[in-house]
Scaffold this motif. Sequence first.
Motif, PDB file in Angstrom:
ATOM      1  N   VAL A 379      -2.751  -1.947  -6.378  1.00 40.90           N
ATOM      2  CA  VAL A 379      -3.312  -1.528  -5.093  1.00 40.90           C
ATOM      3  C   VAL A 379      -2.297  -0.715  -4.300  1.00 40.90           C
ATOM      4  CG1 VAL A 379      -4.240  -2.330  -2.891  1.00 40.90           C
ATOM      5  CG2 VAL A 379      -4.930  -3.443  -5.014  1.00 40.90           C
ATOM      6  N   LEU A 380      -1.048  -1.169  -4.265  1.00 42.15           N
ATOM      7  CA  LEU A 380      -0.019  -0.410  -3.542  1.00 42.15           C
ATOM      8  C   LEU A 380       0.180   0.958  -4.166  1.00 42.15           C
ATOM      9  CD1 LEU A 380       2.168  -0.250  -1.374  1.00 42.15           C
ATOM     10  CD2 LEU A 380       3.762  -1.309  -2.992  1.00 42.15           C
ATOM     11  N   ALA A 381       0.224   1.022  -5.491  1.00 44.97           N
ATOM     12  CA  ALA A 381       0.401   2.316  -6.171  1.00 44.97           C
ATOM     13  C   ALA A 381      -0.787   3.229  -5.907  1.00 44.97           C
ATOM     14  CB  ALA A 381       0.575   2.094  -7.669  1.00 44.97           C
ATOM     15  N   GLU A 411      -1.045  -7.193   3.693  1.00 41.40           N
ATOM     16  CA  GLU A 411      -0.502  -5.976   4.292  1.00 41.40           C
ATOM     17  C   GLU A 411      -0.785  -4.769   3.410  1.00 41.40           C
ATOM     18  OE1 GLU A 411       1.599  -3.494   6.965  1.00 41.40           O
ATOM     19  OE2 GLU A 411       0.734  -5.507   7.158  1.00 41.40           O
ATOM     20  N   ILE A 412      -0.644  -4.933   2.109  1.00 41.17           N
ATOM     21  CA  ILE A 412      -0.926  -3.827   1.186  1.00 41.17           C
ATOM     22  C   ILE A 412      -2.396  -3.426   1.291  1.00 41.17           C
ATOM     23  CG2 ILE A 412      -1.112  -3.217  -1.263  1.00 41.17           C
ATOM     24  CD1 ILE A 412       1.334  -5.000  -1.770  1.00 41.17           C
ATOM     25  N   LEU A 413      -3.297  -4.410   1.319  1.00 39.22           N
ATOM     26  CA  LEU A 413      -4.725  -4.118   1.408  1.00 39.22           C
ATOM     27  C   LEU A 413      -5.073  -3.433   2.723  1.00 39.22           C
ATOM     28  CD1 LEU A 413      -6.286  -7.356  -0.100  1.00 39.22           C
ATOM     29  CD2 LEU A 413      -6.501  -5.048  -1.004  1.00 39.22           C
ATOM     30  N   LYS A 418      -7.006   1.235   5.630  1.00 39.38           N
ATOM     31  CA  LYS A 418      -6.901   2.160   6.748  1.00 39.38           C
ATOM     32  C   LYS A 418      -6.677   3.587   6.288  1.00 39.38           C
ATOM     33  CE  LYS A 418      -5.301  -1.025  10.343  1.00 39.38           C
ATOM     34  NZ  LYS A 418      -4.264  -1.298  11.362  1.00 39.38           N
ATOM     35  N   ASP A 419      -6.124   3.735   5.096  1.00 38.68           N
ATOM     36  CA  ASP A 419      -5.828   5.084   4.590  1.00 38.68           C
ATOM     37  C   ASP A 419      -7.035   5.740   3.928  1.00 38.68           C
ATOM     38  OD1 ASP A 419      -3.744   7.155   3.978  1.00 38.68           O
ATOM     39  OD2 ASP A 419      -4.322   6.672   1.919  1.00 38.68           O
ATOM     40  N   LEU A 420      -8.134   5.007   3.760  1.00 39.37           N
ATOM     41  CA  LEU A 420      -9.326   5.616   3.158  1.00 39.37           C
ATOM     42  C   LEU A 420      -9.757   6.825   3.977  1.00 39.37           C
ATOM     43  CD1 LEU A 420     -11.346   2.439   2.120  1.00 39.37           C
ATOM     44  CD2 LEU A 420     -10.104   4.009   0.628  1.00 39.37           C
ATOM     45  N   ALA A 421     -10.313   7.811   3.282  1.00 36.82           N
ATOM     46  CA  ALA A 421     -10.457   9.148   3.846  1.00 36.82           C
ATOM     47  C   ALA A 421     -11.253   9.202   5.147  1.00 36.82           C
ATOM     48  CB  ALA A 421     -11.101  10.077   2.810  1.00 36.82           C
ATOM     49  N   ASN A 422     -12.262   8.362   5.318  1.00 37.78           N
ATOM     50  CA  ASN A 422     -13.122   8.452   6.489  1.00 37.78           C
ATOM     51  C   ASN A 422     -13.867   7.146   6.688  1.00 37.78           C
ATOM     52  OD1 ASN A 422     -15.641   8.616   4.793  1.00 37.78           O
ATOM     53  ND2 ASN A 422     -14.659  10.501   4.143  1.00 37.78           N
ATOM     54  N   HIS A 423     -14.571   7.065   7.811  1.00 42.17           N
ATOM     55  CA  HIS A 423     -15.285   5.834   8.132  1.00 42.17           C
ATOM     56  C   HIS A 423     -16.413   5.561   7.161  1.00 42.17           C
ATOM     57  CE1 HIS A 423     -17.877   8.856  10.013  1.00 42.17           C
ATOM     58  NE2 HIS A 423     -18.846   7.981   9.928  1.00 42.17           N
ATOM     59  N   HIS A 424     -16.995   6.596   6.555  1.00 38.72           N
ATOM     60  CA  HIS A 424     -18.049   6.394   5.565  1.00 38.72           C
ATOM     61  C   HIS A 424     -17.518   5.586   4.378  1.00 38.72           C
ATOM     62  CE1 HIS A 424     -20.555   9.333   7.652  1.00 38.72           C
ATOM     63  NE2 HIS A 424     -19.537  10.170   7.644  1.00 38.72           N
ATOM     64  N   LEU A 425     -16.362   5.979   3.888  1.00 41.43           N
ATOM     65  CA  LEU A 425     -15.778   5.322   2.723  1.00 41.43           C
ATOM     66  C   LEU A 425     -15.337   3.902   3.073  1.00 41.43           C
ATOM     67  CD1 LEU A 425     -15.054   5.584  -0.205  1.00 41.43           C
ATOM     68  CD2 LEU A 425     -12.942   6.750   0.438  1.00 41.43           C
ATOM     69  N   ARG A 426     -14.822   3.699   4.288  1.00 38.16           N
ATOM     70  CA  ARG A 426     -14.441   2.351   4.691  1.00 38.16           C
ATOM     71  C   ARG A 426     -15.667   1.437   4.775  1.00 38.16           C
ATOM     72  NH1 ARG A 426     -10.385   5.248   7.613  1.00 38.16           N
ATOM     73  NH2 ARG A 426     -11.646   5.504   9.500  1.00 38.16           N
ATOM     74  N   SER A 427     -16.773   1.971   5.275  1.00 38.57           N
ATOM     75  CA  SER A 427     -18.007   1.172   5.319  1.00 38.57           C
ATOM     76  C   SER A 427     -18.459   0.800   3.913  1.00 38.57           C
ATOM     77  CB  SER A 427     -19.118   1.960   6.028  1.00 38.57           C
ATOM     78  OG  SER A 427     -18.788   2.213   7.375  1.00 38.57           O
ATOM     79  N   CYS A 428     -18.385   1.759   3.008  1.00 43.12           N
ATOM     80  CA  CYS A 428     -18.778   1.500   1.618  1.00 43.12           C
ATOM     81  C   CYS A 428     -17.928   0.395   1.012  1.00 43.12           C
ATOM     82  CB  CYS A 428     -18.660   2.782   0.790  1.00 43.12           C
ATOM     83  SG  CYS A 428     -19.912   4.027   1.161  1.00 43.12           S
TER      84      CYS A 428
END
Length: 870
Positions: A379-381, A411-413, A418-428
């Motif tokens: 996950v970190l990588a 913390e890694i997760l 938070k680094d996911l590209a946009n709110h759409h992807l975070r919701s997914c």
Amino acid sequence: MAESAVKAVVGNVSNLAVQETTLLCGVTLEVECLKNELERLKWYLKSADAKWKSGDDSVATWVCQIRAVSYEAENAIEVADYMGKRNSLKKGFLGAISRYARLPGDLITLHKVGVEIKRVRRKLDEIFQSAERLKFNLDTSVVDKVHTDGESEQAYGLMYENIEDDSVMVGFEDEYEEIVDKLVDTEKNLSAVSIVAMGGAGKTTLARKVYTSSVVEQHFETIAWVTVSQKYKGIDLMKDIMKQIMGKRDDSLEQMQEYEVGKKIHDFLLNKIYLVVLDDVWETDTWDQINRRVKAFPNASNGSRVLLTTRKEDVANHIQMPTHVHHLKKLDEDESWKLFNSKALPSYIRRTISDVYEFEELGRNLARKCDGLPLALAVLAGYLSGNLNTQTWCDILLDWPSTKNGHMMREILARSYKDLANHHLRSCYLYFAAFPEDSKISVLALIEVWIAERFIPHIPNHKLEETAHKYVLELAQRNLIQVIDRSEVHGWIVTVRIHDILRDWCIEEARQDGFLDVINKLTGQGGASSSNTMISYRSSFQNISGDLISHESISNSARTLIVFRIPSVFLSNQLKMLRVLHVENSSLENFSRIIGGCIYLRYLRFRRCKGVALPSSIGKLLYLETIDLKFTQIDSVVPKSLWDIPTLRHVYLGNEFSPPRSLRHKELQTFELYLTCAETKHRRHNMIIFLGQMNQLRTFSWEISRIPSELINIFGNMPHLVHIYLNKFNVLKRIPREFPQSVWRLVLFADIIEQDPMPIFEKLPSLVVLELSGYHGRIMSCSAKGFPRMQSLKLDEFSIEEWRMEVGSMPRLSHLTLRRCRKIEKLPEGLLHLRFLVGDIELFNVPQINEDDNTLYELQRRGWKVKRSP
């Protein structure tokens, strides 16, 4: 924070307001003003997002208020939008009146909408004042990192190279060999191997590698894999085992009792050399439950084995047979770096970095911090592979949290999320919390529900499904989900799962967000949102035994209700705001009475359910996009009103289906039908007429004991078809030449095909996968330049003596399977001219082709893998 739940709603409301203002008559101005304020709000949300990513949690309550008011705005606007859709569908004199004038009832509704929108706008004014107090910047230069039209497809091809592959392990090579040796050794008595390690240590990955190894597959006659997890039921585990080893369908197992299932498993395995894998066992009594009524796994003194993975040594030792307990070691520093390097700095990334040695030095230190846990390393990588900035890597190293109490993994997760590209992807991603632990999740079904939830943005020149597939790919590349199955041809991801540690994090984050609440037998029905200020609009009930889910358990504001394995579910008539209803392995009460009132429903899925009766009021669901009733006991015939729904795109039906005479809206993309009952001649005729109207289909599947032969003629009028599955015809005398040129995958089973199908199908320019069964003819011929894109060919029960294949045919073939082709004596020499020098050949019950076959011998010499069975 709740940002991930908000922006999708704001975007959807904004789009709806733009598209449907003409339907709103006197409230058009109010809607337009609301649209402008929502657009303005989106820019404030970008500033709030930036503050959240920097660690400022003060904005959480503010965003919670936005989510609530956004849902209220969407509800208000869709009331009027629904009225317009309903009136446009009305027929006769009343329909004409409603389309060109406003009926008194409509005017009352529009007045209420106007009042509601004014109330929403007053709330928005208060929210804007709060934004100023919180010192949010109205920065319109900030944009989401969404995939745009100009994005390179090559980048996604390169990304695929870095997706975790369960068949590739680092650091476990010796342990793999040891476990395989234990399973296939000469000991005849039934025995077990138990792999023991903490969560995230790689137990399942190692077990899966062993399970799929060619040595194990060839040694055991029957193999089965079941995932136990924390919320299992003994009878369900046994049915899963029975389904795998005997090929039994779900519906044939429904009425079986525990003793009957155990006895059938025992009797079937008694004459087999078998391997059963029990993955992720938590409790010592799991073995006792499986063998409570009857000893399911017999000791036939033939070398059968059980493979078990667990976090607890007492579980490993409790199994009642000779057991080898294998304690899985952590990765050492070199192994940790090797795994981290393969995922953070793969070859396609290394080629773009000038100062790679600086990244390597930082990477070795970061890998060392992960304490030898493969999950943490992966996950970190995955996160760092998308952040190729030495300062970012250095900051993480300097700020490394304590490894106590699981802080490291959390913390890694959090960083990766938070680094996911946009709110759409975070919701997914948070949506994975809705599925039970260790579920195998169909990517196709996942994408359909993401679209229904409005998580997938509209991107110019991109279909929603394409964008959603890219989201799955990105989550896999970041190692936030695990790939279970891929298409053997194109490598597309077919099924996925989420590691239970990552899922637990998603559940907690989703609850704190107010995005989703998960209730299961561990949390109980009191396991509602952990924050008193957050109202969750989505609920997932999982594996709750005993009493039914009552309407008191479900919020009247619920927009999504997901249910797995609940004895009884009572649906309240107050659930009028539902957009998604997904129920599996449960019984429903009151469904037929309330469904007509759920007028905003977009996604309706019942799998292996009871108590489902579809009333004619189903036709009121004018937003419905997907209805899935496969393998569900329907207490009524599917009403004809279903086919009047203008938004319907994906339909999956079981037995109780009677075709209407006409299809009013012909925009269906997917139609799958599974029937076990006999078809009358009249009904078959009506079915052919009905199906022939679906000229926009991309996927067509019909499974029945006897498909009418006339069906083969309808496909010439379906120019967009990509996937065809037909199982099965009785006798096919001829195959029409008019087949859709767009077909990518074609599966056609028949008892007898009288005409050589190859001269017809070889002309399909897009065909990549072909599966055929039942051709009875002396010769099968494939001409030069035929099948230009074919990669996978599977032939079953072909009664042919000779296969002729000219040079140049099937130049891309890489997978060949022959099953029960008993007369064919040799493979064609044309296979030796294939462009792809390495591939797979499977020969099952093809007795005439043996090692003396020159073509087979030469292909093996070139590196083709050959798998045989009697």
